[in-house]
Design a protein around this motif. Structure first.
Motif, PDB file in Angstrom:
ATOM      1  N   ASN A   3      58.028  31.358  -9.083  1.00 55.24           N
ATOM      2  CA  ASN A   3      57.674  32.232 -10.194  1.00 55.24           C
ATOM      3  C   ASN A   3      56.444  33.048  -9.817  1.00 55.24           C
ATOM      4  OD1 ASN A   3      57.676  33.218 -12.916  1.00 55.24           O
ATOM      5  ND2 ASN A   3      55.921  31.881 -13.291  1.00 55.24           N
ATOM      6  N   ILE A  58      53.281  35.278 -10.882  1.00 53.62           N
ATOM      7  CA  ILE A  58      52.372  35.635 -11.971  1.00 53.62           C
ATOM      8  C   ILE A  58      51.527  36.802 -11.490  1.00 53.62           C
ATOM      9  CG2 ILE A  58      50.465  34.874 -13.440  1.00 53.62           C
ATOM     10  CD1 ILE A  58      51.524  32.026 -13.208  1.00 53.62           C
ATOM     11  N   ASN A  80      54.200  28.490  -8.831  1.00 53.16           N
ATOM     12  CA  ASN A  80      53.781  29.765  -9.418  1.00 53.16           C
ATOM     13  C   ASN A  80      52.821  30.451  -8.442  1.00 53.16           C
ATOM     14  OD1 ASN A  80      54.663  29.456 -12.526  1.00 53.16           O
ATOM     15  ND2 ASN A  80      53.941  27.483 -11.736  1.00 53.16           N
ATOM     16  N   TYR A  93      46.729  33.201 -19.306  1.00 53.23           N
ATOM     17  CA  TYR A  93      47.562  32.385 -20.194  1.00 53.23           C
ATOM     18  C   TYR A  93      48.765  31.810 -19.434  1.00 53.23           C
ATOM     19  CZ  TYR A  93      44.729  34.607 -23.780  1.00 53.23           C
ATOM     20  OH  TYR A  93      43.665  35.035 -24.525  1.00 53.23           O
ATOM     21  N   ALA A  94      49.329  32.621 -18.526  1.00 53.42           N
ATOM     22  CA  ALA A  94      50.467  32.135 -17.739  1.00 53.42           C
ATOM     23  C   ALA A  94      50.041  30.998 -16.808  1.00 53.42           C
ATOM     24  CB  ALA A  94      51.055  33.292 -16.926  1.00 53.42           C
ATOM     25  N   SER A 113      46.403  38.638 -19.219  1.00 54.72           N
ATOM     26  CA  SER A 113      47.527  37.819 -19.673  1.00 54.72           C
ATOM     27  C   SER A 113      47.927  36.789 -18.609  1.00 54.72           C
ATOM     28  CB  SER A 113      48.724  38.710 -20.022  1.00 54.72           C
ATOM     29  OG  SER A 113      49.126  39.480 -18.900  1.00 54.72           O
ATOM     30  N   HIS A 114      47.554  37.051 -17.359  1.00 53.32           N
ATOM     31  CA  HIS A 114      47.896  36.096 -16.297  1.00 53.32           C
ATOM     32  C   HIS A 114      47.160  34.764 -16.493  1.00 53.32           C
ATOM     33  CE1 HIS A 114      44.325  38.310 -14.926  1.00 53.32           C
ATOM     34  NE2 HIS A 114      44.001  37.227 -14.260  1.00 53.32           N
ATOM     35  N   GLU A 161      49.481  27.892 -18.908  1.00 54.39           N
ATOM     36  CA  GLU A 161      50.754  27.267 -19.272  1.00 54.39           C
ATOM     37  C   GLU A 161      51.355  26.498 -18.096  1.00 54.39           C
ATOM     38  OE1 GLU A 161      53.589  30.029 -20.713  1.00 54.39           O
ATOM     39  OE2 GLU A 161      55.175  28.547 -21.040  1.00 54.39           O
TER      40      GLU A 161
END
Length: 291
Positions: free
Chosen positions: A166, A168, A141, A178-179, A175-176, A182
């Protein structure tokens, strides 16, 4: 306040011309045209030239003429790294070779089963070697500012296709976070730059090249909060067609209050300074970094 506002220079026509040359002439004709583009920026882009000249003159310690020459070289090498990135990501025919120091550290982080964070900076061009990450056989990521204008981004995506990683994107609504949470919870690797921030971001001050500079707290706070192993990664252009990739031994950071963050910042700036001295022309922060 830093003058960097999260947008890169360039336009779609410029990218189109270079990609046409790359397709029908290869890398070296593109490099030849790049000499004129670099000279244009050297002469007329004072807003980006001034901080890079000051970097060479007052931070690296070069004299006036060597600083001017290094300023031109900086634009030229930066342009080469952009060209190289397109060639590699679009799978165009090329003769690029890579040395990979520390790949076993990254494999160790993967097999550790805890995920991990890779920290880098706008020094060198680790993205051109990023495709080698697929050899790690884990999900990567990449956390980044959405620094390209939409038309350019869409055009480059049509050339290079989807990345094997991926992305981010850092957003104002956080919101990044939370990504990233995760991804780390899934024991994946997260790669991010730790040298730039936007106005309003929380920062921490640390010495770099003998002067205080501010760094974003976010990447180091994530490392200390999640207590996952951290590697620092760089990739530098050493010849026209050769890159050298570095990855450090994984370290974990935690402690009371800010101890983990401060230790992570100190380790990062120490490695950053070491690589700046070795590859001074590949410093690509075109704003007053020490403001």
């Amino acid at each position: 306040m830093p003058s960097w506002q999260g947008k890169s220079k360039g336009n779609k026509l410029g990218y189109s011309i270079f990609i046409f040359i790359l397709r029908y002439g290869g890398v070296y004709p593109a490099y030849f045209l790049l000499r004129f583009v670099a000279f244009y920026y050297f002469l007329f882009s004072w807003s980006s030239s001034r901080p890079i000249y000051q970097y060479f003159h007052t931070k690296i310690g070069y004299g006036r003429w060597r600083s001017l020459y290094s300023l031109y070289r900086n634009y030229y090498v930066f342009g080469q790294t952009l060209i190289d990135k397109i060639v590699v990501m679009a799978n165009m025919e090329n003769k690029f070779t890579f040395d990979f120091d520390g790949e076993h550290h990254l494999r160790e982080m993967v097999t550790g089963g805890r995920g991990g964070i890779m920290l880098s900076a706008h020094l060198g061009n680790w993205e051109v070697a990023g495709h080698l990450f697929k050899r790690l056989q884990t999900r990567i990521n990449i956390v980044m500012f959405d620094g390209e204008h939409q038309r350019i981004k869409e055009y480059l995506s049509s050339i290079t296709g989807d990345r094997n990683v991926n992305i981010i994107v850092i957003k104002d609504d956080l919101s990044h976070i939370y990504a990233i949470n995760e991804a780390l919870s899934n024991q994946e690797l997260v790669c991010m730059h730790a040298d730039r921030f936007l106005p309003g971001n929380k920062t921490i001050t640390a010495p770099l090249l003998g002067h205080d500079a501010r760094f974003p707290v976010g990447p180091f706070l994530l490392a200390a909060t999640f207590r996952v192993p951290v590697c620092v990664v760089f990739a530098f252009k050493e010849t026209a067609t050769h890159y050298h990739f570095y990855a450090t031994e994984p370290r974990s950071y935690h402690g009371r209050r800010n101890q983990g963050v401060e230790k992570a910042v100190a380790d990062f700036t120490g490695l950053l300074e070491e690589k700046i001295h070795r590859y001074p022309e590949q410093w690509f922060n075109y704003y007053d970094f020490w403001a």
